[in-house]
Write a protein that holds these residues in place. Structure first.
Motif, PDB file in Angstrom:
ATOM      1  N   TRP A 187      -4.349   9.663   5.415  1.00  0.00           N
ATOM      2  CA  TRP A 187      -3.713   8.169   5.407  1.00  0.00           C
ATOM      3  C   TRP A 187      -2.316   7.939   5.360  1.00  0.00           C
ATOM      4  O   TRP A 187      -1.711   8.815   4.514  1.00  0.00           O
ATOM      5  CB  TRP A 187      -4.490   7.571   4.110  1.00  0.00           C
ATOM      6  CG  TRP A 187      -5.782   7.331   4.012  1.00  0.00           C
ATOM      7  CD1 TRP A 187      -6.780   8.254   3.817  1.00  0.00           C
ATOM      8  CD2 TRP A 187      -6.659   6.270   4.600  1.00  0.00           C
ATOM      9  NE1 TRP A 187      -8.194   8.076   4.167  1.00  0.00           N
ATOM     10  CE2 TRP A 187      -8.134   6.557   4.437  1.00  0.00           C
ATOM     11  CE3 TRP A 187      -6.220   4.999   4.861  1.00  0.00           C
ATOM     12  CZ2 TRP A 187      -9.151   5.602   4.766  1.00  0.00           C
ATOM     13  CZ3 TRP A 187      -7.157   4.131   5.269  1.00  0.00           C
ATOM     14  CH2 TRP A 187      -8.475   4.266   5.192  1.00  0.00           C
ATOM     15  N   ASN A 188      -1.818   6.716   5.827  1.00  0.00           N
ATOM     16  CA  ASN A 188      -0.492   6.594   5.945  1.00  0.00           C
ATOM     17  C   ASN A 188      -0.418   5.480   4.905  1.00  0.00           C
ATOM     18  O   ASN A 188      -0.687   4.465   4.932  1.00  0.00           O
ATOM     19  CB  ASN A 188      -0.210   5.936   7.392  1.00  0.00           C
ATOM     20  CG  ASN A 188       1.364   5.659   7.331  1.00  0.00           C
ATOM     21  OD1 ASN A 188       2.232   5.976   6.456  1.00  0.00           O
ATOM     22  ND2 ASN A 188       1.801   5.034   8.480  1.00  0.00           N
ATOM     23  N   TYR A 189       0.562   5.829   3.746  1.00  0.00           N
ATOM     24  CA  TYR A 189       0.571   4.944   2.591  1.00  0.00           C
ATOM     25  C   TYR A 189       1.565   3.818   3.038  1.00  0.00           C
ATOM     26  O   TYR A 189       2.534   4.064   3.790  1.00  0.00           O
ATOM     27  CB  TYR A 189       1.387   5.730   1.598  1.00  0.00           C
ATOM     28  CG  TYR A 189       1.136   4.903   0.220  1.00  0.00           C
ATOM     29  CD1 TYR A 189      -0.136   4.995  -0.762  1.00  0.00           C
ATOM     30  CD2 TYR A 189       2.044   3.735  -0.184  1.00  0.00           C
ATOM     31  CE1 TYR A 189       0.179   4.556  -2.058  1.00  0.00           C
ATOM     32  CE2 TYR A 189       1.826   3.359  -1.373  1.00  0.00           C
ATOM     33  CZ  TYR A 189       0.932   3.413  -2.126  1.00  0.00           C
ATOM     34  OH  TYR A 189       0.684   2.868  -3.522  1.00  0.00           O
ATOM     35  N   LEU A 198      -0.993  10.889   2.737  1.00  0.00           N
ATOM     36  CA  LEU A 198      -1.710  11.195   1.759  1.00  0.00           C
ATOM     37  C   LEU A 198      -2.846  11.933   2.405  1.00  0.00           C
ATOM     38  O   LEU A 198      -3.666  11.372   3.161  1.00  0.00           O
ATOM     39  CB  LEU A 198      -2.174  10.316   0.904  1.00  0.00           C
ATOM     40  CG  LEU A 198      -0.962   9.496   0.068  1.00  0.00           C
ATOM     41  CD1 LEU A 198      -1.724   8.362  -0.817  1.00  0.00           C
ATOM     42  CD2 LEU A 198      -0.304  10.459  -0.675  1.00  0.00           C
ATOM     43  N   VAL A 219      -5.465   4.721  -0.112  1.00  0.00           N
ATOM     44  CA  VAL A 219      -4.515   3.823  -0.297  1.00  0.00           C
ATOM     45  C   VAL A 219      -4.818   2.481  -0.454  1.00  0.00           C
ATOM     46  O   VAL A 219      -6.001   2.087  -0.484  1.00  0.00           O
ATOM     47  CB  VAL A 219      -3.659   3.788   1.110  1.00  0.00           C
ATOM     48  CG1 VAL A 219      -3.091   5.130   1.607  1.00  0.00           C
ATOM     49  CG2 VAL A 219      -4.498   3.506   2.161  1.00  0.00           C
TER      50      VAL A 219
END
Length: 268
Positions: free
Chosen positions: A167-169, A177, A251
């Motif tokens: 995942w892209n925060y 993440l 997120v």
């Protein structure tokens, strides 16, 4: 006016067919709808839309580009079934960043005609709009037939899978993440012919696993319902409802995702 109406109707039907074929020819309908064997199933569709008819708050023209594509294939043998379902969506405007989603799901059902059969599956998925760079999972389990008649079928599946998500925060930091979790994967599915004209297909998944790094359980519940109304032998109306809930997203995004789609299917 008539030409504009015909063009609008054509685009609506084309987009409906392409976006809904994956739901009409979904895993459950493919393998529950027939007892015959040694045949192939498949569908594919693509839709493209582009316009510059909108304006933003500054009065500038906003361009829109959208693309939807799907391909579903299956082979049903006397003993086993092999199914592949995939879909790709791409949208972009001159004001907003690109939003792209897609998935591919492959599943084998061994000894498919027995009351207790076996499954193995693998999936790859991404959803840039929600910040999911990728999701990889694979697993297997047992599939139990609760009820099956000429018009209705109900199945329950119990299994396990290994899932990795990246995942892209959200925010300027661009932090990635990664989670890796063993999960229990379970579902209940059904196909119901309500009358000569109305068919209902539905499936509900429940997946859960313990995230040792975060020190808590992650739960995911999702459901897919498809209602097909045969108006004539060649014309059908369809409504598809999808919903998903995750108790602890990786997120900070919405815990609930849903979509409702209506469309028209023309058979030749």
């Amino acid at each position: 006016m008539c030409l504009k109406y015909l063009l609008s109707t054509y685009l609506f039907v084309l987009c409906s067919l392409c976006s809904l074929q994956a739901q009409i020819l979904n895993v459950e309908k493919v393998r529950l709808s027939s007892d015959s064997a040694n045949y192939f199933l498949g569908s594919a569709g693509v839709a493209f839309n582009a316009n510059n008819r909108s304006i933003n708050d500054d009065g500038e023209t906003v361009s829109f580009v959208g693309l939807t594509a799907n391909a579903d294939f299956g082979y049903i043998s006397e003993l086993h079934s092999f199914l592949l379902v995939s879909q790709f969506n791409y949208t972009a405007t001159s004001d907003d960043p690109i939003n792209s989603t897609g998935y591919g799901h492959f599943r084998i059902n061994f000894l498919r005609n027995r009351q207790l059969s076996y499954e193995t599956f693998a999936q790859v998925q991404y959803d840039q709009g929600r910040g999911m760079e990728s999701r990889w999972l694979s697993g297997g389990g047992l599939r139990f037939r609760l009820n099956k008649t000429e018009k209705n079928s109900v199945y329950v599946g119990v299994g396990a899978m290994y899932e990795q998500e990246i995942w892209n925060y959200p925010g300027p930091s661009e932090i990635l993440l990664t989670t890796r979790i063993w999960k229990s994967s379970n579902y209940i599915s059904g196909r119901f012919q309500l009358n000569d004209h109305i068919n209902l297909n539905l499936i509900t998944y429940y997946q859960t696993g313990y995230d040792f790094e975060a020190d808590y359980f992650r739960h995911r519940i999702s459901g897919d319902l498809n209602l097909l109304i045969n108006v004539t032998s060649k014309l059908s109306l369809t409504t598809t409802v999808f919903g998903m809930y995750e108790n602890r997203p990786v997120v900070p995004i919405s815990k609930v995702v849903y979509s409702i789609t209506n469309g028209i299917i023309v058979s030749f």
